[in-house]
Write a protein that holds these residues in place. Structure first.
Motif, mmCIF file in Angstrom:
data_model
loop_
_atom_site.group_PDB
_atom_site.id
_atom_site.type_symbol
_atom_site.label_atom_id
_atom_site.label_comp_id
_atom_site.label_asym_id
_atom_site.label_seq_id
_atom_site.Cartn_x
_atom_site.Cartn_y
_atom_site.Cartn_z
ATOM 1 N N GLY A 286 85.937 58.189 22.096
ATOM 2 C CA GLY A 286 85.084 58.609 23.199
ATOM 3 C C GLY A 286 83.707 57.981 23.106
ATOM 4 O O GLY A 286 83.473 57.042 22.332
ATOM 5 N N GLN A 298 90.382 72.114 23.762
ATOM 6 C CA GLN A 298 90.285 72.068 25.221
ATOM 7 C C GLN A 298 91.477 72.831 25.805
ATOM 8 O O GLN A 298 92.625 72.422 25.655
ATOM 9 C CB GLN A 298 90.283 70.616 25.701
ATOM 10 C CG GLN A 298 89.269 69.714 25.004
ATOM 11 C CD GLN A 298 87.855 69.922 25.521
ATOM 12 O OE1 GLN A 298 87.608 70.721 26.423
ATOM 13 N NE2 GLN A 298 86.893 69.189 24.944
ATOM 14 N N THR A 309 88.844 67.858 20.930
ATOM 15 C CA THR A 309 87.731 66.915 20.956
ATOM 16 C C THR A 309 86.999 67.006 19.622
ATOM 17 O O THR A 309 86.468 68.064 19.267
ATOM 18 C CB THR A 309 86.776 67.215 22.117
ATOM 19 O OG1 THR A 309 87.466 67.013 23.360
ATOM 20 C CG2 THR A 309 85.559 66.293 22.087
ATOM 21 N N CYS A 311 84.110 65.822 17.103
ATOM 22 C CA CYS A 311 82.756 65.261 17.099
ATOM 23 C C CYS A 311 82.342 65.032 15.650
ATOM 24 O O CYS A 311 82.208 65.973 14.863
ATOM 25 C CB CYS A 311 81.813 66.252 17.787
ATOM 26 S SG CYS A 311 80.220 65.592 18.195
ATOM 27 N N LEU A 316 82.522 60.808 19.542
ATOM 28 C CA LEU A 316 83.564 61.707 20.026
ATOM 29 C C LEU A 316 84.924 61.028 19.960
ATOM 30 O O LEU A 316 85.038 59.821 20.195
ATOM 31 C CB LEU A 316 83.298 62.114 21.475
ATOM 32 C CG LEU A 316 82.116 63.043 21.764
ATOM 33 C CD1 LEU A 316 82.032 63.301 23.258
ATOM 34 C CD2 LEU A 316 82.240 64.350 21.008
ATOM 35 N N ASN A 318 89.066 62.181 21.285
ATOM 36 C CA ASN A 318 89.981 63.175 21.841
ATOM 37 C C ASN A 318 91.360 62.961 21.223
ATOM 38 O O ASN A 318 91.919 61.864 21.321
ATOM 39 C CB ASN A 318 90.065 63.037 23.360
ATOM 40 C CG ASN A 318 88.745 63.349 24.037
ATOM 41 O OD1 ASN A 318 88.066 64.308 23.660
ATOM 42 N ND2 ASN A 318 88.371 62.547 25.013
ATOM 43 N N ARG A 353 85.197 63.930 32.200
ATOM 44 C CA ARG A 353 85.533 63.651 30.809
ATOM 45 C C ARG A 353 85.636 64.949 30.015
ATOM 46 O O ARG A 353 85.007 65.946 30.348
ATOM 47 C CB ARG A 353 84.454 62.772 30.143
ATOM 48 C CG ARG A 353 84.360 61.363 30.698
ATOM 49 C CD ARG A 353 83.226 60.612 30.020
ATOM 50 N NE ARG A 353 83.132 59.233 30.494
ATOM 51 C CZ ARG A 353 83.770 58.207 29.967
ATOM 52 N NH1 ARG A 353 84.570 58.402 28.935
ATOM 53 N NH2 ARG A 353 83.633 56.998 30.461
ATOM 54 N N LEU A 354 86.448 64.880 28.947
ATOM 55 C CA LEU A 354 86.450 66.009 28.023
ATOM 56 C C LEU A 354 85.147 66.019 27.253
ATOM 57 O O LEU A 354 84.623 64.966 26.860
ATOM 58 C CB LEU A 354 87.633 65.895 27.055
ATOM 59 C CG LEU A 354 89.022 66.002 27.680
ATOM 60 C CD1 LEU A 354 90.085 65.966 26.585
ATOM 61 C CD2 LEU A 354 89.173 67.271 28.501
ATOM 62 N N THR A 355 84.626 67.209 27.025
ATOM 63 C CA THR A 355 83.350 67.344 26.335
ATOM 64 C C THR A 355 83.490 68.354 25.211
ATOM 65 O O THR A 355 84.423 69.168 25.198
ATOM 66 C CB THR A 355 82.252 67.834 27.292
ATOM 67 O OG1 THR A 355 82.618 69.121 27.805
ATOM 68 C CG2 THR A 355 82.078 66.862 28.446
#
Length: 362
Positions: A286, A298, A309, A311, A316, A318, A353-355
């Motif tokens: 990411g 998620q 996700t 971090c 990032l 996924n 976007r996935l966060t």
């Protein structure tokens, strides 16, 4: 002129009373006694069947273990019967194929799991008849067996007395009957919309088949490679909104589970480029981030876990599980990271976007 023998795929299905330790393999002596009893039940419904050879496999299999491309269980019986047919012919014969010391004579007759997952198990039966008579016998069995082919008490009593298997009901069926029953079961389980793909493969594996499934998911059976091609894109790659993507992912998982149940191989391809993808997991790099290190689950309502996700060190990733083995592998790796874990009940996704979990964003 001696006609080539014709194979008719039948089975003896039993609805079992729940209980632990149901044996899946029957020994040779027991299978022989059971074959004699089932032959009498079959001849009662279709006297013409007495002209052929009844081959019984002493393996209690689940419907999905029988309904597989290439009919492996029935073809195993055909291969095992071939020397006998060559030596003695197939007219008016009964052949029992049981286990010896807990081992089947052919791995295609072995069950996937020790404990059955359902209450319906079946013994595969191969009926070998003269090709001249095959059409008439097949037509008779398809028309009458489901309605009139109940298994009489002697065969059921053998299962109870010799193997400790208590049955509620027993029924002789054709392979087509079993497919119809399985279709009903898939409807009950909410998988009926995916069944036509499996049915087409079972009926005609030598032809390509392409279907559009729920969620707009497409699936293609490639006859040359004998597997199903499933397209996949990550959420960040997809042009779908979150709800539509989650529904498509749920369909992807449902069809994959159904294919695995019936032993149908599948491969994963990029929905955007057509490139081959791993079939167990995808780790998508990411963007850079200022978030603290951690892992966010998620969780949109339509499909449960969409992805993790991750971090780490300002980056990032996924992580998408694409199969049960991929889920287990990723879960193990996430636990090894020993990072804070967050749950994000997704209703919408910012910027498509996935966060990470919002409270962790600085």
């Amino acid at each position: 002129m001696i006609e080539k023998p014709h194979h008719i795929f039948l089975l003896a299905g039993f609805e079992l009373k729940p209980g632990p330790g149901i044996p899946r393999l029957l020994d040779r002596e027991f299978t022989q006694a059971l074959a004699q009893a089932l032959a009498r039940d079959l001849s009662r419904v279709c006297p013409e069947a007495e002209q052929g050879m009844l081959v019984l496999g002493g393996s209690l299999l689940e419907p999905a273990e029988l309904l597989r491309p290439g009919n492996p269980a029935w073809n195993a019986l055909a291969d095992l019967a071939r020397p006998v047919v060559r030596e003695r012919g197939f007219q008016s014969q009964i052949l029992a194929i049981g286990s010896h010391r807990g081992q089947t004579p052919d791995r295609r007759l072995a069950s996937d799991q020790k404990e059955p997952q359902g209450a319906f198990l079946a013994l595969p039966i191969l009926l070998i008849v003269d090709a001249v008579d095959a059409e008439a016998i097949t037509r008779s069995l398809e028309a009458t067996l489901f309605e009139k082919g109940s298994i009489d008490p002697p065969a059921r009593a053998l299962l109870g007395d010799r193997a400790g298997i208590d049955t509620v009901h027993g029924q002789l069926l054709t392979r087509n009957d079993l497919m119809a029953i399985q279709h009903v079961q898939m409807d009950t389980a909410g998988l009926g919309a995916f069944w036509p793909l499996v049915e087409n493969i079972l009926i005609d594996p030598g032809q390509n088949h392409e279907l559009t499934l729920p969620g707009g998911l497409s699936a293609r059976w490639e006859a040359a490679g004998q597997d199903v091609s499933l397209p996949f894109s990550t959420f960040d790659e997809s042009d779908l909104d979150l709800d539509a993507y989650a529904q498509q992912l749920a369909a992807f998982r449902a069809v994959q589970s159904l294919l695995a149940l019936h032993g149908i191989p599948w491969t994963c391809q990029s929905a955007n480029t057509g490139a081959h993808l791993p079939s167990d997991q995808i780790r998508e790099p990411g963007q850079s981030t200022r978030c603290e290190d951690g892992v966010t689950m998620q969780l949109p309502p339509a499909c449960g876990l969409l992805a993790w996700t991750v971090c780490r060190a300002g980056q990032l990733e996924n992580w998408y599980p694409l199969s049960p083995t991929g889920f287990q592998a990723l879960q193990k790796d996430i636990q090894a990271l020993e990072l804070p874990m967050h749950r994000l009940e997704l209703a919408a996704v910012r910027e498509g976007r996935l966060t990470p979990q919002p409270d962790e964003t600085q």
